[in-house]
Enzyme design. Structure first.
Site, PDB file in Angstrom:
ATOM      1  N   CYS A 193       0.839  -1.191   0.000  1.00 57.47           N
ATOM      2  CA  CYS A 193       0.000   0.000   0.000  1.00 57.47           C
ATOM      3  C   CYS A 193       0.884   1.256   0.000  1.00 57.47           C
ATOM      4  O   CYS A 193       1.998   1.247   0.506  1.00 57.47           O
ATOM      5  CB  CYS A 193      -0.915   0.005   1.219  1.00 57.47           C
ATOM      6  SG  CYS A 193      -2.081   1.398   1.243  1.00 57.47           S
TER       7      CYS A 193
ATOM      8  N   ARG B 200       2.898   4.795   6.487  1.00 58.19           N
ATOM      9  CA  ARG B 200       3.296   4.021   7.670  1.00 58.19           C
ATOM     10  C   ARG B 200       3.782   2.622   7.329  1.00 58.19           C
ATOM     11  O   ARG B 200       4.127   1.855   8.223  1.00 58.19           O
ATOM     12  CB  ARG B 200       2.109   3.923   8.644  1.00 58.19           C
ATOM     13  CG  ARG B 200       1.621   5.262   9.153  1.00 58.19           C
ATOM     14  CD  ARG B 200       0.250   5.140   9.776  1.00 58.19           C
ATOM     15  NE  ARG B 200      -0.760   4.721   8.804  1.00 58.19           N
ATOM     16  CZ  ARG B 200      -2.030   4.469   9.095  1.00 58.19           C
ATOM     17  NH1 ARG B 200      -2.455   4.563  10.342  1.00 58.19           N
ATOM     18  NH2 ARG B 200      -2.885   4.103   8.158  1.00 58.19           N
TER      19      ARG B 200
ATOM     20  N   HIS C  11      -2.222  -4.177   4.936  1.00 55.62           N
ATOM     21  CA  HIS C  11      -2.004  -3.723   6.316  1.00 55.62           C
ATOM     22  C   HIS C  11      -3.322  -3.397   6.991  1.00 55.62           C
ATOM     23  O   HIS C  11      -4.283  -2.966   6.338  1.00 55.62           O
ATOM     24  CB  HIS C  11      -1.042  -2.524   6.358  1.00 55.62           C
ATOM     25  CG  HIS C  11      -1.610  -1.257   5.807  1.00 55.62           C
ATOM     26  ND1 HIS C  11      -2.060  -0.228   6.611  1.00 55.62           N
ATOM     27  CD2 HIS C  11      -1.822  -0.838   4.540  1.00 55.62           C
ATOM     28  CE1 HIS C  11      -2.500   0.763   5.844  1.00 55.62           C
ATOM     29  NE2 HIS C  11      -2.375   0.423   4.588  1.00 55.62           N
TER      30      HIS C  11
ATOM     31  N   CYS D 136      -5.950   0.151   6.960  1.00 53.76           N
ATOM     32  CA  CYS D 136      -5.743   0.709   5.613  1.00 53.76           C
ATOM     33  C   CYS D 136      -6.834   1.731   5.288  1.00 53.76           C
ATOM     34  O   CYS D 136      -8.028   1.414   5.293  1.00 53.76           O
ATOM     35  CB  CYS D 136      -5.747  -0.413   4.575  1.00 53.76           C
ATOM     36  SG  CYS D 136      -5.445   0.178   2.899  1.00 53.76           S
TER      37      CYS D 136
ATOM     38  N   ASP E  57       0.435   3.772   1.754  1.00 51.79           N
ATOM     39  CA  ASP E  57       0.399   4.324   3.114  1.00 51.79           C
ATOM     40  C   ASP E  57       1.816   4.626   3.646  1.00 51.79           C
ATOM     41  O   ASP E  57       2.695   3.768   3.608  1.00 51.79           O
ATOM     42  CB  ASP E  57      -0.305   3.314   4.042  1.00 51.79           C
ATOM     43  CG  ASP E  57      -0.696   3.917   5.377  1.00 51.79           C
ATOM     44  OD1 ASP E  57       0.187   4.467   6.066  1.00 51.79           O
ATOM     45  OD2 ASP E  57      -1.884   3.834   5.744  1.00 51.79           O
TER      46      ASP E  57
END
Ligand code: CO
Length: 211
Positions: free
Chosen positions: A43, A47, A99, A102, A45
């Site tokens: 992803c 993080r 994850h 998400c 993302d």
């Protein structure tokens, strides 16, 4: 006034010199060629930084990231990454890493519109609909979301395994395993979803597996 982000360049100079202190040949070696054995599909993302969470250096991980780590059969971007990784770099493992928490999965589950991205997230909603019964049986929205993050990852493993790229590699005897993992942004821990496939038979078995 344009902010040219000088701090990032400062960080970069320090990083590059720190790397050379540990290994003076590091960059000159990498400049010659890359030979990663792993492709990471994750992803976007912030993080979930691929290299960091598995402790790998530049040169060790070929990476494709998009919102909600989707592998769509008409996405030439993702498929080009996969084809290059498999046919040219001869990577041995494809890791699809979803994850928990998400934002893409969360947005897909919401009723209100989010703009253009809803077209991309339509693929997640399709998965949500496919597993509607299973998800409805869970006691809370938080659990439904966590489960959909997992199911979405499994579906992307199936999508990777269903591409002509992977099938052609398997049929010419190239060793290639596709993995489905999930990362928890709340504790930094990775979990193997146990949906590894390394042959057309494995893919068939996964398709028949009750999730
Ligand atoms: Co995400």
């Amino acid at each position: 006034m344009i902010d040219r982000l000088p701090n990032l360049f400062k960080n970069n100079r320090k990083w590059a010199s720190d790397m050379r202190v540990v290994d003076p040949e590091f960059f000159s070696r990498l400049a010659q060629q890359q030979s990663p054995e792993l492709l990471w599909i994750g992803c976007s993302d912030s993080r979930v930084p691929a290299n960091e969470i598995v402790g790998l250096l530049p040169g060790e991980l070929f990476v494709h990231r998009n919102v909600a780590n989707l592998v769509i059969h008409t996405d030439m971007n993702c498929l080009s990454v996969l084809q290059y990784a498999v046919d040219i770099l001869k990577i041995k493992h494809v890791i699809v890493c979803g994850h928990y928490g998400c934002g893409g999965i969360k947005a897909a589950m919401e009723e209100h519109p989010h703009g253009l991205v809803d077209n991309w997230l339509r693929h997640v909603r399709d998965i949500q609909q496919r597993y509607q019964q299973l998800l409805a049986a869970l006691p809370s929205d938080a659990e439904r979301m966590g489960r959909l993050c997992e199911l979405n990852t499994v579906e992307q493993v199936i999508n990777v395994g269903s591409t002509t790229i992977i099938h052609d590699a398997w049929s010419r005897g190239q060793s290639l395993t596709v993995h489905g993992w999930i990362y928890d942004v709340a504790d930094g821990v990775l979990k193997d979803l146990d949906v590894c496939i390394a042959s057309p038979e494995d893919l068939k078995a996964l398709l028949n597996k009750t999730l």
